[in-house]
Structure formats: C-alpha cells, structure tokens
Design a protein around this motif. Sequence first.
Motif, PDB file in Angstrom:
ATOM      1  N   CYS A   4      16.630  -7.600  -2.490  1.00 13.18           N
ATOM      2  CA  CYS A   4      15.967  -6.316  -2.275  1.00 13.18           C
ATOM      3  C   CYS A   4      16.190  -5.908  -0.825  1.00 13.18           C
ATOM      4  CB  CYS A   4      14.465  -6.437  -2.512  1.00 13.18           C
ATOM      5  SG  CYS A   4      14.037  -6.649  -4.251  1.00 13.18           S
ATOM      6  N   SER A   5      16.245  -4.619  -0.606  1.00 10.63           N
ATOM      7  CA  SER A   5      16.533  -4.090   0.724  1.00 10.63           C
ATOM      8  C   SER A   5      15.666  -4.752   1.800  1.00 10.63           C
ATOM      9  CB  SER A   5      16.274  -2.586   0.737  1.00 10.63           C
ATOM     10  OG  SER A   5      16.078  -2.150   2.057  1.00 10.63           O
ATOM     11  N   PRO A   6      16.291  -5.378   2.803  1.00  5.66           N
ATOM     12  CA  PRO A   6      15.509  -5.982   3.879  1.00  5.66           C
ATOM     13  C   PRO A   6      14.669  -4.959   4.634  1.00  5.66           C
ATOM     14  CG  PRO A   6      17.820  -6.644   4.014  1.00  5.66           C
ATOM     15  CD  PRO A   6      17.740  -5.585   2.958  1.00  5.66           C
ATOM     16  N   ALA A   7      15.151  -3.731   4.692  1.00 11.18           N
ATOM     17  CA  ALA A   7      14.363  -2.699   5.382  1.00 11.18           C
ATOM     18  C   ALA A   7      13.049  -2.456   4.638  1.00 11.18           C
ATOM     19  CB  ALA A   7      15.154  -1.400   5.483  1.00 11.18           C
ATOM     20  N   PHE A   8      13.109  -2.417   3.309  1.00 10.69           N
ATOM     21  CA  PHE A   8      11.886  -2.208   2.527  1.00 10.69           C
ATOM     22  C   PHE A   8      10.975  -3.435   2.657  1.00 10.69           C
ATOM     23  CE2 PHE A   8      14.372   0.587  -0.743  1.00 10.69           C
ATOM     24  CZ  PHE A   8      14.618   1.505   0.244  1.00 10.69           C
ATOM     25  N   ALA A   9      11.588  -4.606   2.592  1.00 12.13           N
ATOM     26  CA  ALA A   9      10.806  -5.838   2.723  1.00 12.13           C
ATOM     27  C   ALA A   9      10.091  -5.860   4.076  1.00 12.13           C
ATOM     28  CB  ALA A   9      11.719  -7.057   2.587  1.00 12.13           C
ATOM     29  N   TRP A  10      10.805  -5.433   5.087  1.00  9.88           N
ATOM     30  CA  TRP A  10      10.250  -5.374   6.447  1.00  9.88           C
ATOM     31  C   TRP A  10       9.032  -4.453   6.487  1.00  9.88           C
ATOM     32  CZ3 TRP A  10      11.490  -7.755  11.067  1.00  9.88           C
ATOM     33  CH2 TRP A  10      10.951  -7.176  12.221  1.00  9.88           C
ATOM     34  N   MET A  11       9.171  -3.280   5.888  1.00 10.21           N
ATOM     35  CA  MET A  11       8.058  -2.312   5.908  1.00 10.21           C
ATOM     36  C   MET A  11       6.825  -2.896   5.225  1.00 10.21           C
ATOM     37  SD  MET A  11       9.882   1.259   4.849  1.00 10.21           S
ATOM     38  CE  MET A  11      11.634   1.370   5.122  1.00 10.21           C
ATOM     39  N   MET A  12       7.028  -3.547   4.092  1.00 10.22           N
ATOM     40  CA  MET A  12       5.887  -4.121   3.361  1.00 10.22           C
ATOM     41  C   MET A  12       5.238  -5.229   4.177  1.00 10.22           C
ATOM     42  SD  MET A  12       7.272  -4.286  -0.569  1.00 10.22           S
ATOM     43  CE  MET A  12       8.992  -3.863  -0.597  1.00 10.22           C
ATOM     44  N   VAL A  67      -0.865  -0.885   0.958  1.00 10.99           N
ATOM     45  CA  VAL A  67       0.473  -1.363   1.316  1.00 10.99           C
ATOM     46  C   VAL A  67       1.378  -1.165   0.098  1.00 10.99           C
ATOM     47  CG1 VAL A  67       1.856  -3.327   2.049  1.00 10.99           C
ATOM     48  CG2 VAL A  67      -0.506  -3.080   2.857  1.00 10.99           C
ATOM     49  N   THR A  68       2.320  -0.249   0.220  1.00 14.68           N
ATOM     50  CA  THR A  68       3.136   0.082  -0.948  1.00 14.68           C
ATOM     51  C   THR A  68       4.569  -0.401  -0.785  1.00 14.68           C
ATOM     52  OG1 THR A  68       3.686   2.232   0.001  1.00 14.68           O
ATOM     53  CG2 THR A  68       1.808   2.160  -1.509  1.00 14.68           C
ATOM     54  N   ASP A  69       5.200  -0.624  -1.940  1.00 16.58           N
ATOM     55  CA  ASP A  69       6.651  -0.736  -1.953  1.00 16.58           C
ATOM     56  C   ASP A  69       7.134   0.688  -1.682  1.00 16.58           C
ATOM     57  OD1 ASP A  69       9.326  -0.496  -2.813  1.00 16.58           O
ATOM     58  OD2 ASP A  69       9.121  -2.203  -4.160  1.00 16.58           O
ATOM     59  N   PRO A  70       7.817   0.911  -0.571  1.00 20.65           N
ATOM     60  CA  PRO A  70       8.089   2.294  -0.163  1.00 20.65           C
ATOM     61  C   PRO A  70       8.960   3.055  -1.164  1.00 20.65           C
ATOM     62  CG  PRO A  70       9.330   0.748   1.197  1.00 20.65           C
ATOM     63  CD  PRO A  70       8.370  -0.059   0.367  1.00 20.65           C
ATOM     64  N   GLU A  71       9.742   2.328  -1.933  1.00 23.07           N
ATOM     65  CA  GLU A  71      10.629   2.990  -2.881  1.00 23.07           C
ATOM     66  C   GLU A  71       9.885   3.370  -4.163  1.00 23.07           C
ATOM     67  OE1 GLU A  71      15.211   2.225  -3.656  1.00 23.07           O
ATOM     68  OE2 GLU A  71      13.982   0.668  -4.528  1.00 23.07           O
ATOM     69  N   LEU A  72       8.861   2.594  -4.501  1.00 24.62           N
ATOM     70  CA  LEU A  72       8.150   2.803  -5.760  1.00 24.62           C
ATOM     71  C   LEU A  72       6.803   3.475  -5.563  1.00 24.62           C
ATOM     72  CD1 LEU A  72       8.816  -0.696  -7.409  1.00 24.62           C
ATOM     73  CD2 LEU A  72      10.240   1.364  -7.460  1.00 24.62           C
ATOM     74  N   ASP A  73       6.351   3.548  -4.320  1.00 18.73           N
ATOM     75  CA  ASP A  73       5.064   4.152  -3.977  1.00 18.73           C
ATOM     76  C   ASP A  73       3.923   3.563  -4.794  1.00 18.73           C
ATOM     77  OD1 ASP A  73       3.377   5.794  -2.506  1.00 18.73           O
ATOM     78  OD2 ASP A  73       3.393   7.352  -4.052  1.00 18.73           O
ATOM     79  N   GLU A  74       3.943   2.276  -4.957  1.00 15.06           N
ATOM     80  CA  GLU A  74       2.840   1.615  -5.627  1.00 15.06           C
ATOM     81  C   GLU A  74       2.464   0.394  -4.794  1.00 15.06           C
ATOM     82  OE1 GLU A  74       1.629   0.269 -10.069  1.00 15.06           O
ATOM     83  OE2 GLU A  74       3.415   1.507  -9.871  1.00 15.06           O
ATOM     84  N   SER A  75       1.208  -0.024  -4.880  1.00 11.52           N
ATOM     85  CA  SER A  75       0.757  -1.090  -3.985  1.00 11.52           C
ATOM     86  C   SER A  75       1.384  -2.431  -4.371  1.00 11.52           C
ATOM     87  CB  SER A  75      -0.765  -1.169  -4.001  1.00 11.52           C
ATOM     88  OG  SER A  75      -1.193  -2.327  -4.654  1.00 11.52           O
ATOM     89  N   ILE A  76       1.611  -3.256  -3.376  1.00 11.30           N
ATOM     90  CA  ILE A  76       2.239  -4.555  -3.616  1.00 11.30           C
ATOM     91  C   ILE A  76       1.345  -5.451  -4.475  1.00 11.30           C
ATOM     92  CG2 ILE A  76       3.723  -4.497  -1.574  1.00 11.30           C
ATOM     93  CD1 ILE A  76       1.705  -6.362  -0.167  1.00 11.30           C
ATOM     94  N   LEU A  77       0.033  -5.180  -4.468  1.00  6.78           N
ATOM     95  CA  LEU A  77      -0.873  -5.929  -5.339  1.00  6.78           C
ATOM     96  C   LEU A  77      -0.658  -5.521  -6.781  1.00  6.78           C
ATOM     97  CD1 LEU A  77      -4.453  -5.910  -3.732  1.00  6.78           C
ATOM     98  CD2 LEU A  77      -3.010  -7.902  -4.203  1.00  6.78           C
ATOM     99  N   GLU A  78      -0.652  -4.194  -6.972  1.00  8.38           N
ATOM    100  CA  GLU A  78      -0.465  -3.629  -8.311  1.00  8.38           C
ATOM    101  C   GLU A  78       0.871  -4.061  -8.911  1.00  8.38           C
ATOM    102  OE1 GLU A  78      -2.437  -1.559 -11.082  1.00  8.38           O
ATOM    103  OE2 GLU A  78      -3.145  -1.675  -9.009  1.00  8.38           O
TER     104      GLU A  78
END
Lengths: 272, 352
Positions: A62-70, A26-37
């Motif tokens: 932070c962008s609600p769209a990104f938050a939604w994806m995560m 599960v990544t932050d779509p903008e940073l392409d890194e996992s939400i755990l990391e």
Amino acid sequence: MSHTATPNRPGSAGLHERIRARLDRVTDPELDESILELGYVDAIEINERTATLRFTLPTAWCSPAFAWMMAVDARDELESLPEIDQATIELRDHMHEQEINEGVNDRLPFADAFPDADGEVRSVRATLDDKARLSRQYVAVERLLAAGLSAEQITALTPADLRFDRDVDPRMEGARAAIAVGDGAFSVSVPARPLHRYLRKARDVGYAIEDDDPLFLTPEGEPIATEEFELVHRRGRLARTNVTGQGGVCEALNEQRREKLDRDGPVILEAN
Amino acid sequence: MYQHQGEDVFVIDGHIHMWDASEENIKHRGGEQFIQCFYDYHTAFTPEERQRGMDDYRKFTPEDVKRDLFTNYVDMGVYQPTHLHEFYTEGFNTVDDLGETLYQEYPDRFVLNGRWDPRDGEAGLKELERQKEEYDIKGAKVYTAEWKGDSKGWRLDSDEAFEFLQKCADLGVKNIHPHKGPTIRPLNKDAFDVADVDLAASSFPELNFIVEHVGLPRLDDFCWIATQEPNVYGGIAVAAPMALSRPKKFSEIMCELLYWLGEDQLTFGSDYGIWDPDWVIEAVMETELSADQHAEYGVEFGLEAKKKLMGENIAELYDIDIEERKKAFRTDAISEEFGLGDSYDTAAPADD
C-alpha cells in the motif's frame, strides 16, 4: 469489535471510549473511512501514560505516503488525549515499515524518511481531502433532500444555518442537528453525524469557515448556482462511488490478508 | 461461446497477459513484490476452489494461456504487454512473448498490442515501427508508472509522449490503452493519475484512449474526463471481479460508468492471469441492477449493454467483424482442439 473491559479501573472505560472517538477521526485518506472501521488496527496498548498502536494495511505494498498519513494522524490523535503523553506507532508487515515507524516515531518529515520519494505528502493529502469533502457533501446533501429541503434552499445554506446540539456528541448515533431555512423562519431537524463529518472535512480543506460562506460548494470550490445543483450532486455521488468502490477492493484484500496472518483486531489492552 | 438466457454472447477479453515472474527471471526485488502483489489480488477475489498456488502463478506458458482462455468462455483475447525490464531480466509480459508464440499460430484469436515508453526516445520510436511492421499492431498498452533508471513514471501529456502518440497516429496504431489502476507503486508520486489522459485525448482526436481499470481509485476523475472527450473509453478490468464478491459495489460502479460514459464506451477485461476469465464473465453477466439503482441512475444493464461490454465495443475499436469470426471459429484449430465448433454453429444468423 472486541473490547477488554477493565471494570476495576475507574475511569478507564471512559478513556477507551475517547481513544475510539479519537481514532474514528483517523482515516485511510484514499477511502475516507476510519482505520478502526476498516479493521486496520490490531491493538492499542496502554502503559501508564504511553500508548502503542499496532496496525496492518490490506497489502504490504500500500502507498507509503498513505501509510505515513495514517500513522502520523493516529499518533497525533492519541497524544491529544490528556491521559497520553506519548504515542508510539507500529505499522506491521509493510515493505516500508521500518522507514515509516522510525520516521513517525522520531517525528521526522516525510522527505527525510523517504529521501528517494519525489513530491511530498502535503499535496497528496490535500487532493484526497478535497475528494473526501465532495463525497461527504453528497452524503450530507442526501440527508437534507430526504428531510425535504429544495435545491434552492440547500445551495443558499451557510455554516450559520447549521446548529449542532450542544449536549450531544454529533458523531454519536441518534445525534441531531438543526438547519435554519428561509432566513431562519423555520428549522429542519436532520441527523448530525453526516453534517458534522462534512463540515470538518470542508474546513480542513479551507471552505465553509466564515458564518456567511456557502456551506456547500462545487468540486472546483465555487458556490453552487441552483441550476447546477443536480450536476454537482451527481458528481458528489460519483466521488462517493469512487471511494466506496475502491473500498471494496481494499476490503477484499484486507479480509484475505488478516486471515492469512491470523490477525484479529482491534483490542485495547492495559499493560498493567 | 458464452450463452446467456439462450442467447450467444461473443466474448473478447480486452485485457490478458502471459507473464514470466519465475525466480530466474527476477532481477530486482521490485519484481518479486510485483508478482506477490498480483497474487494478493488473485487470492482476495478468486473463489477458493479456483485459487492457484503461487508456483503455478509465477509463469504462464502458451499452452496455459490457450487452454485457460478458450475453454473458459473467451472467444478472442486482447494481449496487453507490460514489459517491466527494470524488474525482470527478460521482461514480465512482452510484445514478443505472445507475438512469437500463440499469435503466430492463432492470429485470428488474438489482438496483439504493442507497447511504448516515451523515455526510450529514438530507440523507442524505432521499436514501435518494428512492432507495427512485424505484427501490424493496431493498439498499444502504456504503463505510466513503469520504472526506468531514476524515473518512477511518466505522463501522457508530456512533449515526449506526444511524439509517440503522433507516431501512433501516423502508423495507424489507433487504440491507446493507458493503465490507470490502484496505487501500489511508486512511493508517493501518483503516476496513475488520470488527468494526463485529458489533454492527450483532446490533442489526438484520431486516437482512442481506453483507460484500463477505469482509473480506480480515480473513477471520479476518469468519468469526468470521459464525459468531455468522445474518444475516451473505460476498460473494467479489476472492477470486474468485484461482481462476484462485492456485487453491490460492482453494480454501483457500472451505474456510474453507464451514466457518465454510456454503454458504447465500455470494454471488458478479465485481467487474466490475475484472474481466470470464466467466473469473472459469469459474475458480470449475472449482474442485475436493483430497482433503486434504475430509479436513481436511469440506466439499463440488460443483455444488449452486456453484449456491447463483452465484445461488441472492442470489436468496433479493432475492426473485428464478429459474425465473420464466428463463422471462421466453427472450424479453426482452437475449436478443433477443444471441441468448440458446435458452439459457433448455433450462433450463425440466418443468411436468407
């Protein structure tokens, strides 16, 4: 990363491992890194066959769209585990936490949770996935160059030339992959994780699906001619610098915010 | 004037504000969120001993601006307006806020930029003419993610925007500064997307487009566009403060910018008052590329490149003669007030 071990519950340590492995995707779509990391996850609570994941983003805006994806991705990854029937997501301290939490937990489409938003999540996700694909390609190709492959060999590769060891999770440190070169005349061993990460994202975007598709592509999604390899690779590096550079901004915001909120994480808790 | 390794570096801060986000001026909750978000950026990057309190941060007076800039290494400042009338009763940081105050008293110390929004239509074109007439503006800041009524943003490559760009060309407002920064707002529509700069820049070769915040987090799209359009520049505000706390990431970004755009296409901005300029300038000037980065990118970030970044490039865009200004600043009112005259003296090049 702290971890509450529960030695008297046989099998649960394995579950923790698998939860981590799932959330690693599960990544932050903008940073392409996992939400755990990235340190966004505050806690994961397991109660019988349900899980609750609490997370906080680097800013309340932070962008609600990104938050939604995560949130959606975390819910789906947790529920893909056989031990978990239902996952609840709790985004905290965000200006749209209510819309997001209700929307994701009630399984609404984004447009229903945010009737005011123009555009939709799918195209935003597709754009960011494609950038992540290019950034991961750079990292994977760097490994191949380091292993001695030439531009000509790299641009000629197909998914069929890539073999992951069957017995080892390719995401694990130390896992290796074999690259067949020169029509299979010989093979080169490289670290599996960057190749695996790349291939998964490429396939998400719809590339490198068939055995004879090109493994690596230009930013525009075309096969790479040998003479343009250098430019494509530099554009990949640029995509990589973009995500890590923005990552620096978010990391600074996140550190400062967690300090302010006095929030450590993540911890996996068992309610009983 | 800033000194680096015994040499003078004339600093034109390409991105400054003088805002009012006091509670009395906020009319929409977006206004409070906006300033809180700025404050998060402020505290995340500012060294602890230099952090401001929130009350201090809400509003900057002309006196604050004068002192904070000119006693902190800045020789000249380029004012970039951000109106945000949907959020703030009197606007957040308007053209006239500086135009009617510091700019009147110290016109040589500032570049005052205008501002336009294509959604303002005829009235907006008239307002642009007024800005030109009143202040002889040579540049304009445009904020594509600004809210207006139901609209949450606009594009530089729209017919309406082209009408304003044509007006800028006609009036000699030749430097356009689109703000393209981190995604905070709006919801999911990406109004800071940089793609619209491409067509605008190729359609108006007589204008310069200085993309503020180098498009972060769209540095890749920005650099790719900039390599193809000779009139596209990058303003490093927001990337710059990383030079202190994230030096490796900052130098990587600089490597990419130097590689794709080159040292003549980059301008510095502290983004004051988000951050104070002194420590940002120091951190950027102290940045050294590693041997690996030199080898990998084949670029230099030495004193020459730094001087261009810090002032020479933007001086060119705004027809500022740095040597002439240095001479004038030996005895101008700002130097008198803050005792800076001597620093401009040492900088005088031999005339004979």
